[in-house]
Design an enzyme around this catalytic site. Structure first.
Site: not given
Lengths: 98, 121, 111
Positions: C110-111
């Site tokens: 999850c950036i």
């Protein structure tokens, strides 16, 4: 004297240098060095050949972490953290090979 | 998929003794979002990353090995182990916690040549 | 680091409000976390939260949204394995919000 090795013996020359330099005593394998004392590892033969001169020990929590607690070779004594302390106390000096 | 690049992650270090194995796994999981053609290869001590039965309570470190089994969910399905490295460590395919393809050193070299990007850990 | 107070007990969270110790989690903490996210927990919410906890228990990672969506579809039925369904329950991101409520770290990937 106690020698402590923490590097993989197949990826580093530390164990070889230790065996070639030291005259005898205890060798404790910890961290990535514990692989050397497992059945089928190419370094196991090196340990076996040096067992006359040295007493080998392996830190079991490190071997178990790596999923190899059941593959320890004959002639190497398993130690826990308490055994680690005993080895350092019972030896006059201690070298951690880096 | 036609413009997907071929990415290879080269894993050569044992877990826990150094941070490389965990870092590689995290980069693989993150980069999986980009839909590339990813291969993971395990050479030298890297083959130990996939060993079954890791129990890290005693060293008070997180056991991250179960995450290799999630790679499939991330569409990372190409895992290769070098035969010579596996054998020099007394391991067999049954020792691994995921299905892998075992390649000889020569085959591994050829696979490396096919890649667009090679990342080394 | 920060702390939250739930039912007279104090729990450690990180700067984004995620629980620091997975083992601290209980349903009271989950309900508190949900409240701070303006979510009222329903059976549908619990289903996702429980799924995430099981996933973490099995693989030791919090799945990325894409992976979560696919896995939910497989486990709970195709009609639930869609972004629409999951974002309907967790408007600010099923990864972020549901993981927080489930007491997991922020999703890997999850950036």
């Amino acid at each position: 004297m106690l020698h402590i090795i923490n590097k993989s013996t197949l990826g580093s020359s530390t164990l070889d240098t230790c065996l070639n330099t030291a005259t005898g005593g205890d060798i404790l394998l910890i961290e990535d060095a514990v692989y050397a004392a497992t059945k089928g590892n190419a370094s196991a033969a090196v340990l076996q050949a040096a067992m006359g001169r040295f007493k080998f020990h392996v830190l079991m929590p490190d071997l178990e972490a790596r999923g190899l607690g059941d593959r320890l070779i004959e002639g190497v004594s398993p130690v826990d953290y308490g055994g680690f302390v005993d080895l350092t106390v019972n030896n006059k000096s201690c070298q951690s090979w880096l | 998929m036609s413009d997907a690049k071929k990415f290879m992650f080269v894993n050569r270090k044992a877990p826990y003794g150094t941070i490389y194995a965990l870092e590689s796994l995290e980069v693989v999981l993150i980069s999986a979002a980009f839909d590339q053609d990813v291969s993971l290869v395990f050479l030298d001590d890297g083959v130990y990353q996939l060993k079954k039965g890791q129990q890290t309570k005693g060293i008070e470190t997180k056991n991250f090995s179960p995450a290799y089994r999630a790679l499939e969910d991330y569409d990372v399905e190409k895992l290769y182990v070098e035969k010579e490295a596996m054998e020099a460590r007394g391991l067999t395919e049954e020792d691994f916690l995921v299905d892998v393809t075992v390649l000889s050193r020569a085959e591994m070299g050829a696979l490396m040549d096919e890649q667009d990007v090679v990342l080394s850990f | 680091m920060a702390n939250i107070e739930v039912g007279g007990k104090s729990y450690e969270t990180d700067e984004e409000g995620y629980l620091v110790n997975l083992s601290d989690w209980n349903t009271d903490v989950a309900n508190f976390m949900a409240q701070t996210e303006n979510i009222t927990m329903t059976d549908q919410h619990w289903e996702v939260v429980n799924f995430l906890r099981e996933y973490f228990d099995e693989y030791q990672i919090a799945p990325a949204v894409r992976v979560l969506t696919k896995a939910i579809g497989k486990k709970l039925g195709a009609e639930k394995g869609t972004s629409e369904y999951l974002y309907g329950l967790f408007p600010y991101g099923p990864g972020k919000q549901a993981c927080k409520i489930a007491g997991l770290p922020k999703p890997t990937g999850c950036i």
